[in-house]
Motif scaffolding. Structure first.
Motif, PDB file in Angstrom:
ATOM      1  N   UNK A  64       0.887  -1.163   0.000  1.00 38.71           N
ATOM      2  CA  UNK A  64       0.000   0.000   0.000  1.00 38.71           C
ATOM      3  C   UNK A  64       0.925   1.213   0.000  1.00 38.71           C
ATOM      4  N   UNK A  65       0.561   2.277  -0.676  1.00 34.57           N
ATOM      5  CA  UNK A  65       1.463   3.420  -0.838  1.00 34.57           C
ATOM      6  C   UNK A  65       1.909   4.040   0.484  1.00 34.57           C
ATOM      7  N   UNK A  66       1.159   3.899   1.551  1.00 38.29           N
ATOM      8  CA  UNK A  66       1.539   4.515   2.803  1.00 38.29           C
ATOM      9  C   UNK A  66       2.102   3.551   3.838  1.00 38.29           C
ATOM     10  N   UNK A  67       2.196   2.268   3.509  1.00 44.29           N
ATOM     11  CA  UNK A  67       2.574   1.304   4.535  1.00 44.29           C
ATOM     12  C   UNK A  67       4.034   0.887   4.514  1.00 44.29           C
ATOM     13  N   UNK A  68       4.775   1.200   3.484  1.00 43.39           N
ATOM     14  CA  UNK A  68       6.165   0.733   3.389  1.00 43.39           C
ATOM     15  C   UNK A  68       7.027   1.291   4.521  1.00 43.39           C
ATOM     16  N   UNK A  69       6.982   2.599   4.751  1.00 41.72           N
ATOM     17  CA  UNK A  69       7.774   3.211   5.817  1.00 41.72           C
ATOM     18  C   UNK A  69       7.362   2.649   7.172  1.00 41.72           C
ATOM     19  N   UNK A  70       6.064   2.517   7.385  1.00 45.97           N
ATOM     20  CA  UNK A  70       5.565   1.984   8.646  1.00 45.97           C
ATOM     21  C   UNK A  70       6.051   0.550   8.858  1.00 45.97           C
ATOM     22  N   UNK A  71       5.919  -0.294   7.852  1.00 55.32           N
ATOM     23  CA  UNK A  71       6.280  -1.708   7.993  1.00 55.32           C
ATOM     24  C   UNK A  71       7.785  -1.935   8.067  1.00 55.32           C
ATOM     25  N   UNK A  72       8.541  -1.187   7.293  1.00 53.60           N
ATOM     26  CA  UNK A  72       9.980  -1.451   7.190  1.00 53.60           C
ATOM     27  C   UNK A  72      10.827  -0.652   8.176  1.00 53.60           C
ATOM     28  N   UNK A  73      10.353   0.495   8.645  1.00 59.15           N
ATOM     29  CA  UNK A  73      11.157   1.359   9.510  1.00 59.15           C
ATOM     30  C   UNK A  73      10.512   1.530  10.889  1.00 59.15           C
ATOM     31  N   UNK A  74       9.292   2.039  10.914  1.00 55.43           N
ATOM     32  CA  UNK A  74       8.666   2.410  12.180  1.00 55.43           C
ATOM     33  C   UNK A  74       8.332   1.200  13.052  1.00 55.43           C
ATOM     34  N   UNK A  75       7.650   0.204  12.500  1.00 53.86           N
ATOM     35  CA  UNK A  75       7.236  -0.947  13.302  1.00 53.86           C
ATOM     36  C   UNK A  75       8.416  -1.683  13.931  1.00 53.86           C
ATOM     37  N   UNK A  76       9.519  -1.941  13.223  1.00 56.51           N
ATOM     38  CA  UNK A  76      10.654  -2.594  13.895  1.00 56.51           C
ATOM     39  C   UNK A  76      11.227  -1.779  15.058  1.00 56.51           C
ATOM     40  N   UNK A  77      11.218  -0.456  14.945  1.00 57.70           N
ATOM     41  CA  UNK A  77      11.700   0.378  16.051  1.00 57.70           C
ATOM     42  C   UNK A  77      10.750   0.252  17.240  1.00 57.70           C
ATOM     43  N   UNK A  78       9.442   0.308  16.991  1.00 57.02           N
ATOM     44  CA  UNK A  78       8.474   0.109  18.066  1.00 57.02           C
ATOM     45  C   UNK A  78       8.686  -1.243  18.737  1.00 57.02           C
ATOM     46  N   UNK A  79       8.923  -2.282  17.937  1.00 56.80           N
ATOM     47  CA  UNK A  79       9.110  -3.621  18.490  1.00 56.80           C
ATOM     48  C   UNK A  79      10.330  -3.686  19.405  1.00 56.80           C
ATOM     49  N   UNK A  80      11.413  -3.037  19.017  1.00 57.57           N
ATOM     50  CA  UNK A  80      12.614  -3.021  19.865  1.00 57.57           C
ATOM     51  C   UNK A  80      12.321  -2.309  21.182  1.00 57.57           C
ATOM     52  N   UNK A  81      11.670  -1.155  21.109  1.00 60.97           N
ATOM     53  CA  UNK A  81      11.335  -0.404  22.323  1.00 60.97           C
ATOM     54  C   UNK A  81      10.420  -1.238  23.217  1.00 60.97           C
ATOM     55  N   UNK A  82       9.416  -1.848  22.631  1.00 54.11           N
ATOM     56  CA  UNK A  82       8.483  -2.669  23.407  1.00 54.11           C
ATOM     57  C   UNK A  82       9.221  -3.825  24.076  1.00 54.11           C
ATOM     58  N   UNK A  83      10.033  -4.547  23.329  1.00 52.19           N
ATOM     59  CA  UNK A  83      10.743  -5.714  23.868  1.00 52.19           C
ATOM     60  C   UNK A  83      11.721  -5.345  24.978  1.00 52.19           C
TER      61      UNK A  83
END
Length: 117
Positions: A64-83
């Motif tokens: 989806x045109x707006x999901x690449x940055x979220x899936x590839x950059x933002x979500x992994x950073x959130x996951x590290x912070x959460x973990x």
């Protein structure tokens, strides 16, 4: 745009590139705006990239045109912070469970990482 007196156009172009890249990253980053060191890091990575991917590479048929940055950059950073801070999610209360001993470092009403960053 004309360069200021004593400033060459290459320097001006580089400065504009840095500002534009920062604003693009900042605009896409959402809550990462509360982690300025991450914005700086991602901006520096973008500026140091040797090859800029084409639009087809960034937004192929599977994205989806707006999901690449979220899936590839933002979500992994959130996951590290959460973990780092949480052991999982309390599904009864629908809240993350802090790791043992971490509650001493956070106020009792902390909602997410931007409250303690």
């Amino acid at each position: 745009t004309a360069a200021a007196p004593g400033q060459d156009t290459d320097t001006l172009a580089r400065q504009l590139t840095e500002i534009i890249t920062y604003l693009l990253v900042w605009g896409e980053a959402g809550n990462l705006r509360f982690m300025p060191e991450m914005i700086y890091f991602i901006t520096e990575l973008a500026l140091s990239a040797e090859q800029v991917p084409s639009a087809d590479e960034l937004y192929g048929p599977d994205w989806d045109s707006g999901s690449r940055f979220l899936a590839a950059i933002t979500r992994p950073i959130y996951n590290v912070v959460f973990d780092e801070w949480y052991s999982g999610v309390d599904h009864v209360k629908d809240r993350p469970k802090l790791r043992e001993g971490f509650s001493a470092f956070l106020p009792p009403d902390t909602a997410n990482y931007d409250d303690w960053n």
